[in-house]
Design an enzyme around this catalytic site. Structure first.
Site, mmCIF file in Angstrom:
data_model
loop_
_atom_site.group_PDB
_atom_site.id
_atom_site.type_symbol
_atom_site.label_atom_id
_atom_site.label_comp_id
_atom_site.label_asym_id
_atom_site.label_seq_id
_atom_site.Cartn_x
_atom_site.Cartn_y
_atom_site.Cartn_z
ATOM 1 N N LYS A 157 0.836 -1.202 0.000
ATOM 2 C CA LYS A 157 0.000 0.000 0.000
ATOM 3 C C LYS A 157 0.871 1.252 0.000
ATOM 4 O O LYS A 157 2.044 1.222 0.374
ATOM 5 C CB LYS A 157 -0.937 -0.010 1.210
ATOM 6 C CG LYS A 157 -0.230 0.009 2.556
ATOM 7 C CD LYS A 157 -1.234 -0.066 3.695
ATOM 8 C CE LYS A 157 -0.537 -0.015 5.051
ATOM 9 N NZ LYS A 157 -1.501 -0.023 6.168
ATOM 10 N N TYR A 205 13.303 30.816 7.220
ATOM 11 C CA TYR A 205 12.151 31.601 7.619
ATOM 12 C C TYR A 205 12.050 31.744 9.133
ATOM 13 O O TYR A 205 12.231 30.786 9.881
ATOM 14 C CB TYR A 205 10.863 30.949 7.110
ATOM 15 C CG TYR A 205 10.717 30.966 5.614
ATOM 16 C CD1 TYR A 205 10.739 32.152 4.895
ATOM 17 C CD2 TYR A 205 10.540 29.774 4.909
ATOM 18 C CE1 TYR A 205 10.593 32.162 3.516
ATOM 19 C CE2 TYR A 205 10.382 29.776 3.533
ATOM 20 C CZ TYR A 205 10.413 30.978 2.839
ATOM 21 O OH TYR A 205 10.262 30.985 1.473
#
Length: 420
Positions: free
Chosen positions: A39, A269
């Site tokens: 998956k 940032y």
């Protein structure tokens, strides 16, 4: 020139490690078959190449969450047994049934949609019991009704009940009381179904941690996901090495820039990091758009120039910075975010700790713009019932096996660009 040398970043997938992990897990559950769980694009590793390698190592079943994942494996040429378990109303039942995929049923609505699908062959159905996880699966109180209606459909030839199964809630917590409770509930629900005439090919309950630590839960089949990729299901169970596993994915990037900066220089940032002294900074050209967790800002470890550095300041969308402390690796030098540890590089578990998450999330979130580079593949036949591996799989570069409409396969994609 090495064909991967110019890559901004790469996720190297060691298929020999995956094969060795499958063999080790088969030894842990010697009396049971093994399902390779693929998956989420094989937990970010590439579904088709990993399926081929797992089959070669003796996996007799493949497992996916969504029907589209299962159908993509069929479209890519994978034959043999494939099971899919996460369905919603209106799902592609007919397509899955006619592709010979085992479909999981947790409630009457799904069984009735299968019966109404009008497929040209009997549907292979596995009934899922909720033994205590509280997610998918049929509650014990509703089990008699589901079994009765499934048996009625089986007698008409519309379906064949091929399996009875469930899933643990706390198998990664050794000694948790729910383990014994779920084992008992599963045995009771299986016994009831068999008393009513169900003759399952497989009964299965064990996920990766149960495969490793709960032999009484192995039954006929074990479903191995994260352990197959060489990642420990939980720190309490041990490191990959202690569990006899080897990490399959190595994530690396090319250092994009090295520059001198003065003391007190803000980095990234928000300036959550400022250089404590005159130093050198290295730019690592991957960020949260590539799956690098922003929660690991200021903590994520990276091996650069033989030393483990830490992300300095915030991880941005496409890049983050490390403080090199005056070292000056050349632009293009390798930065290894995680791998098996052979060179002292960090592990997936190290990044999980840095981000406050689990190893599963670290590998599955590595995005489609990071090419998967497959090494140690083979061009020989797969295990019985599986296709031969593509001839170029020994060392192929391409996007992950999630290639599709939004991630078109490149010219060196080991799957040939087939839907995956």
């Amino acid at each position: 020139m090495n064909e991967t040398a110019s890559l901004r970043a790469r996720a190297e997938i060691d298929l020999a490690a995956l094969r060795a992990n499958v063999r080790a897990l088969r030894e842990r559950a010697a009396g049971a078959q093994l399902m390779a769980v693929l998956k989420s694009d094989a937990y970010g590793h590439g579904a088709v190449p990993c399926a081929l390698a797992a089959r070669e190592a003796g996996a007799t079943w493949l497992g996916t969450a969504t029907p589209h994942e299962a159908l993509a494996l069929r479209a890519a040429g994978l034959d043999g047994r494939i099971m899919c378990w996460l369905w919603t109303p209106g799902g592609p039942w007919r397509e899955a049934i006619e592709a010979d995929i085992d479909v999981s049923v947790s409630g009457l609505w799904a069984l009735r949609e299968i019966v109404a699908a009008g497929a040209d062959r009997p549907a292979r159905v596995q009934l899922k019991a909720d033994t205590g996880l509280g997610r998918n699966g049929c509650q014990p109180a509703d089990w008699p009704e589901l079994v009765a209606e499934a048996r009625a459909a089986e007698r008409t030839g519309i379906i064949k009940i091929t399996g009875l199964w469930s899933h643990f809630a706390c198998a990664d917590e050794p000694g948790h009381p729910s383990i014994a409770t779920q084992l008992s509930a599963f045995r009771d629900m299986v016994a009831y179904a068999e008393k009513e005439g169900v003759e399952p090919e497989v009964r299965h309950l064990a996920n990766s941690p149960a495969t490793l630590t709960i032999p009484e839960a192995h039954f006929d089949l074990v479903r191995t996901g994260i352990a197959m990729y060489g990642i420990s299901p939980a720190p309490e169970l041990g490191t990959p090495a202690e569990l006899g596993l080897r990490p399959v994915m190595t994530l690396a990037a090319a250092v994009a820039l090295v520059k001198d900066v003065p003391a007190g220089h803000g980095v990234s940032y928000g300036h959550h990091y400022a250089t404590p002294a005159e130093t050198t900074l290295g730019l690592i050209p991957v960020g949260y758009a590539d799956g690098i967790p922003r929660h690991a800002s200021g903590r994520g470890p990276v091996l650069v120039g033989g030393r483990v550095r830490t992300a300095a300041g915030r991880v941005a969308m496409d890049q983050f910075v490390v403080d090199l402390g005056g070292d000056r690796p050349e632009p293009g030098a390798e930065a290894v975010l995680f791998g098996p540890g052979d060179r002292g590089e960090p592990s997936v578990e190290d990044w999980a700790v840095a981000a406050g998450t689990i190893g599963y999330e670290i590998v599955t979130r590595i995005g489609g713009r990071v090419p998967r580079v497959y090494v140690n593949g083979t061009a020989g036949p797969a295990a019985p019932g599986g296709p031969a591996a593509p001839a170029g799989l020994a060392a192929a570069t391409g996007p992950s096996a999630s290639a599709g409409p939004n991630h078109p396969a490149g010219p060196n994609d080991p799957t040939g660009g087939a839907p995956q």
